[in-house]
Structures are given as C-alpha cells and as structure tokens.
Design a protein around this motif. Structure first.
Motif, PDB file in Angstrom:
ATOM      1  N   MET A   1       0.837  -1.175   0.000  1.00 62.16           N
ATOM      2  CA  MET A   1       0.000   0.000   0.000  1.00 62.16           C
ATOM      3  C   MET A   1       0.888   1.246   0.000  1.00 62.16           C
ATOM      4  O   MET A   1       1.923   1.286   0.647  1.00 62.16           O
ATOM      5  N   ILE A   2       0.466   2.269  -0.724  1.00 66.70           N
ATOM      6  CA  ILE A   2       1.298   3.444  -0.931  1.00 66.70           C
ATOM      7  C   ILE A   2       1.630   4.166   0.383  1.00 66.70           C
ATOM      8  O   ILE A   2       2.727   4.696   0.530  1.00 66.70           O
ATOM      9  N   GLN A   3       0.733   4.164   1.356  1.00 63.46           N
ATOM     10  CA  GLN A   3       1.028   4.825   2.630  1.00 63.46           C
ATOM     11  C   GLN A   3       2.235   4.197   3.313  1.00 63.46           C
ATOM     12  O   GLN A   3       3.072   4.900   3.882  1.00 63.46           O
ATOM     13  N   GLU A   4       2.344   2.881   3.278  1.00 61.04           N
ATOM     14  CA  GLU A   4       3.481   2.205   3.890  1.00 61.04           C
ATOM     15  C   GLU A   4       4.775   2.535   3.159  1.00 61.04           C
ATOM     16  O   GLU A   4       5.829   2.695   3.777  1.00 61.04           O
ATOM     17  N   GLU A   5       4.694   2.640   1.833  1.00 58.68           N
ATOM     18  CA  GLU A   5       5.889   2.989   1.056  1.00 58.68           C
ATOM     19  C   GLU A   5       6.341   4.412   1.369  1.00 58.68           C
ATOM     20  O   GLU A   5       7.537   4.683   1.460  1.00 58.68           O
ATOM     21  N   VAL A   6       5.392   5.322   1.564  1.00 55.00           N
ATOM     22  CA  VAL A   6       5.743   6.700   1.921  1.00 55.00           C
ATOM     23  C   VAL A   6       6.386   6.727   3.304  1.00 55.00           C
ATOM     24  O   VAL A   6       7.387   7.413   3.527  1.00 55.00           O
ATOM     25  N   LYS A   7       5.840   5.957   4.229  1.00 54.15           N
ATOM     26  CA  LYS A   7       6.439   5.899   5.570  1.00 54.15           C
ATOM     27  C   LYS A   7       7.837   5.297   5.515  1.00 54.15           C
ATOM     28  O   LYS A   7       8.747   5.747   6.220  1.00 54.15           O
ATOM     29  N   GLU A   8       8.027   4.295   4.666  1.00 56.06           N
ATOM     30  CA  GLU A   8       9.358   3.706   4.486  1.00 56.06           C
ATOM     31  C   GLU A   8      10.317   4.747   3.911  1.00 56.06           C
ATOM     32  O   GLU A   8      11.450   4.891   4.377  1.00 56.06           O
ATOM     33  N   PHE A   9       9.860   5.480   2.909  1.00 57.85           N
ATOM     34  CA  PHE A   9      10.685   6.546   2.340  1.00 57.85           C
ATOM     35  C   PHE A   9      11.041   7.575   3.413  1.00 57.85           C
ATOM     36  O   PHE A   9      12.189   7.987   3.534  1.00 57.85           O
ATOM     37  N   ALA A  10      10.053   7.997   4.198  1.00 61.49           N
ATOM     38  CA  ALA A  10      10.277   8.998   5.246  1.00 61.49           C
ATOM     39  C   ALA A  10      11.327   8.507   6.237  1.00 61.49           C
ATOM     40  O   ALA A  10      12.210   9.268   6.655  1.00 61.49           O
ATOM     41  N   SER A  11      11.255   7.231   6.600  1.00 63.57           N
ATOM     42  CA  SER A  11      12.248   6.713   7.545  1.00 63.57           C
ATOM     43  C   SER A  11      13.646   6.695   6.924  1.00 63.57           C
ATOM     44  O   SER A  11      14.637   6.904   7.615  1.00 63.57           O
ATOM     45  N   ARG A  12      13.737   6.496   5.612  1.00 63.35           N
ATOM     46  CA  ARG A  12      15.031   6.514   4.927  1.00 63.35           C
ATOM     47  C   ARG A  12      15.678   7.894   4.977  1.00 63.35           C
ATOM     48  O   ARG A  12      16.905   8.003   4.982  1.00 63.35           O
ATOM     49  N   ILE A  13      14.845   8.936   4.974  1.00 64.79           N
ATOM     50  CA  ILE A  13      15.417  10.288   5.016  1.00 64.79           C
ATOM     51  C   ILE A  13      15.471  10.822   6.449  1.00 64.79           C
ATOM     52  O   ILE A  13      15.766  11.992   6.668  1.00 64.79           O
ATOM     53  N   VAL A  15      12.960  10.870   8.830  1.00 58.19           N
ATOM     54  CA  VAL A  15      11.757  11.520   9.337  1.00 58.19           C
ATOM     55  C   VAL A  15      10.798  10.447   9.816  1.00 58.19           C
ATOM     56  O   VAL A  15      10.522   9.484   9.103  1.00 58.19           O
ATOM     57  N   ASP A  16      10.302  10.607  11.023  1.00 63.17           N
ATOM     58  CA  ASP A  16       9.332   9.670  11.560  1.00 63.17           C
ATOM     59  C   ASP A  16       7.958  10.316  11.451  1.00 63.17           C
ATOM     60  O   ASP A  16       7.687  11.317  12.120  1.00 63.17           O
ATOM     61  N   ILE A  17       7.113   9.783  10.566  1.00 62.04           N
ATOM     62  CA  ILE A  17       5.778  10.361  10.409  1.00 62.04           C
ATOM     63  C   ILE A  17       4.749   9.404  10.995  1.00 62.04           C
ATOM     64  O   ILE A  17       4.796   8.196  10.780  1.00 62.04           O
ATOM     65  N   ALA A  18       3.837   9.962  11.759  1.00 57.97           N
ATOM     66  CA  ALA A  18       2.775   9.147  12.356  1.00 57.97           C
ATOM     67  C   ALA A  18       1.683   8.853  11.342  1.00 57.97           C
ATOM     68  O   ALA A  18       1.119   7.764  11.320  1.00 57.97           O
ATOM     69  N   GLU A  19       1.386   9.857  10.505  1.00 61.10           N
ATOM     70  CA  GLU A  19       0.314   9.695   9.533  1.00 61.10           C
ATOM     71  C   GLU A  19       0.739  10.254   8.191  1.00 61.10           C
ATOM     72  O   GLU A  19       1.501  11.214   8.118  1.00 61.10           O
ATOM     73  N   PRO A  25       0.300  15.779   4.539  1.00 61.77           N
ATOM     74  CA  PRO A  25       1.303  15.535   3.496  1.00 61.77           C
ATOM     75  C   PRO A  25       2.698  15.439   4.109  1.00 61.77           C
ATOM     76  O   PRO A  25       2.908  15.818   5.261  1.00 61.77           O
ATOM     77  N   LEU A  26       3.626  14.942   3.347  1.00 62.60           N
ATOM     78  CA  LEU A  26       5.019  14.860   3.776  1.00 62.60           C
ATOM     79  C   LEU A  26       5.791  15.956   3.043  1.00 62.60           C
ATOM     80  O   LEU A  26       5.974  15.894   1.834  1.00 62.60           O
ATOM     81  N   CYS A  27       6.215  16.977   3.772  1.00 64.50           N
ATOM     82  CA  CYS A  27       6.969  18.086   3.192  1.00 64.50           C
ATOM     83  C   CYS A  27       8.363  18.097   3.809  1.00 64.50           C
ATOM     84  O   CYS A  27       8.511  17.876   5.008  1.00 64.50           O
ATOM     85  N   PHE A  28       9.371  18.343   2.996  1.00 66.51           N
ATOM     86  CA  PHE A  28      10.748  18.284   3.461  1.00 66.51           C
ATOM     87  C   PHE A  28      11.633  19.130   2.565  1.00 66.51           C
ATOM     88  O   PHE A  28      11.252  19.481   1.443  1.00 66.51           O
ATOM     89  N   ARG A  29      12.812  19.461   3.045  1.00 66.02           N
ATOM     90  CA  ARG A  29      13.774  20.281   2.315  1.00 66.02           C
ATOM     91  C   ARG A  29      14.973  19.417   1.938  1.00 66.02           C
ATOM     92  O   ARG A  29      15.461  18.637   2.743  1.00 66.02           O
ATOM     93  N   VAL A  30      15.447  19.609   0.718  1.00 69.91           N
ATOM     94  CA  VAL A  30      16.612  18.878   0.214  1.00 69.91           C
ATOM     95  C   VAL A  30      17.736  19.880  -0.030  1.00 69.91           C
ATOM     96  O   VAL A  30      17.508  20.953  -0.597  1.00 69.91           O
ATOM     97  N   ASP A  31      18.919  19.533   0.399  1.00 70.95           N
ATOM     98  CA  ASP A  31      20.112  20.378   0.237  1.00 70.95           C
ATOM     99  C   ASP A  31      19.935  21.758   0.857  1.00 70.95           C
ATOM    100  O   ASP A  31      20.554  22.721   0.413  1.00 70.95           O
ATOM    101  N   GLY A  32      19.078  21.866   1.843  1.00 70.20           N
ATOM    102  CA  GLY A  32      18.877  23.127   2.541  1.00 70.20           C
ATOM    103  C   GLY A  32      18.250  24.225   1.712  1.00 70.20           C
ATOM    104  O   GLY A  32      18.209  25.375   2.144  1.00 70.20           O
ATOM    105  N   ALA A  33      17.753  23.893   0.507  1.00 69.08           N
ATOM    106  CA  ALA A  33      17.244  24.956  -0.356  1.00 69.08           C
ATOM    107  C   ALA A  33      15.970  24.603  -1.119  1.00 69.08           C
ATOM    108  O   ALA A  33      15.173  25.480  -1.402  1.00 69.08           O
ATOM    109  N   LEU A  34      15.795  23.338  -1.463  1.00 72.57           N
ATOM    110  CA  LEU A  34      14.669  22.953  -2.315  1.00 72.57           C
ATOM    111  C   LEU A  34      13.574  22.293  -1.478  1.00 72.57           C
ATOM    112  O   LEU A  34      13.814  21.297  -0.804  1.00 72.57           O
TER     113      LEU A  34
END
Length: 134
Positions: A1-13, A15-19, A25-34
């Motif tokens: 299920m896509i929610q589990e894959e997103v949580k797996e992705f979040a843990s790789r970067i 970030v621990d997301i509860a929901e 939504p999952l919002c994050f910054r890459v390289d301190g700028a994007l």
C-alpha cells in the motif's frame, strides 16, 4: 500500500511520520534549499475529458522554489522546458502561485519507497538543468 511505502521513504530520510493522508502531506527540504512535498491528489484518478479513461495516480510530488513575479524570463524558461516537445529527465507539470513556482510529477499507486527517492532525484536534477540552461 502506498502509505506504507511513503512511511518507508520517510524513515530513509530520517523523518518519523505518524500519519500520511490527505490532511497530513510529507513536506521536506533537500540540500537546505529545495522544498518538496508529497501529497495525495484530491481525486485519486486522472480522468480524460470525456470520462472514458481513468488512471489511478494518487500522489503528487512537488518541488517548490521562489520566483519573483516580475521574473518573466525565468518563468518562461521553466514553462518552455515543461513542454511535451522537450525530452526531460522526468515528466512534470509547471505551476505558479504567489511567488512560488512548482514542478509537479505524478507518483503512481504502485510506487515503492525507492521509486519516490528516484523521482525526487530526477525532479531535482531537472530543476538544476533548467537553472543552468542559458
């Protein structure tokens, strides 16, 4: 299920997301700028104009970056590169709101955590190529 894959992705970067749902939504910054955001579509299907074809695409990955409203040359450069006539690293749609430009790509329902990572890398690469293009 896509929610589990997103949580797996979040843990790789790191970030621990509860929901992860329409309201979270999952919002994050890459390289301190994007700034990236992974979120559900309002409608989980893309539908053609006459309603005969429906394709499940529940997620949108967006890359947001500041563009001054008067910087028409930069906006036009990004719009020109988003054309179907261009060969892009990843297909994307452009948007503009306030003084933020958005490069958006679809994440399919079958995506794995690694696919999400690859989409981020490719969208970032496309952004960098366009910015470097004179």
């Amino acid at each position: 299920m896509i929610q589990e894959e997103v949580k797996e992705f979040a843990s790789r970067i790191g970030v621990d997301i509860a929901e992860f749902d329409r309201e979270h939504p999952l919002c994050f910054r890459v390289d301190g700028a994007l700034d990236f955001c992974l979120e559900f579509r309002q409608n989980e299907e893309l539908v053609n104009e006459d309603g005969t074809v429906k394709v499940p695409v529940p997620l949108i990955l967006s890359l947001r970056f500041p563009v001054a409203g008067y910087d028409h040359a930069l906006l036009q450069k990004f719009l020109r590169h988003s054309s179907y006539e261009q060969v892009n690293t990843i297909s994307y749609t452009m948007g503009y709101s306030g003084e933020q430009a958005l490069m958006m790509t679809d994440i399919p329902v079958t995506a794995r955590a690694a696919d999400i990572e690859n989409a981020i890398i490719l969208l970032k690469r496309q952004y960098e190529e366009i910015m470097a293009d004179e």
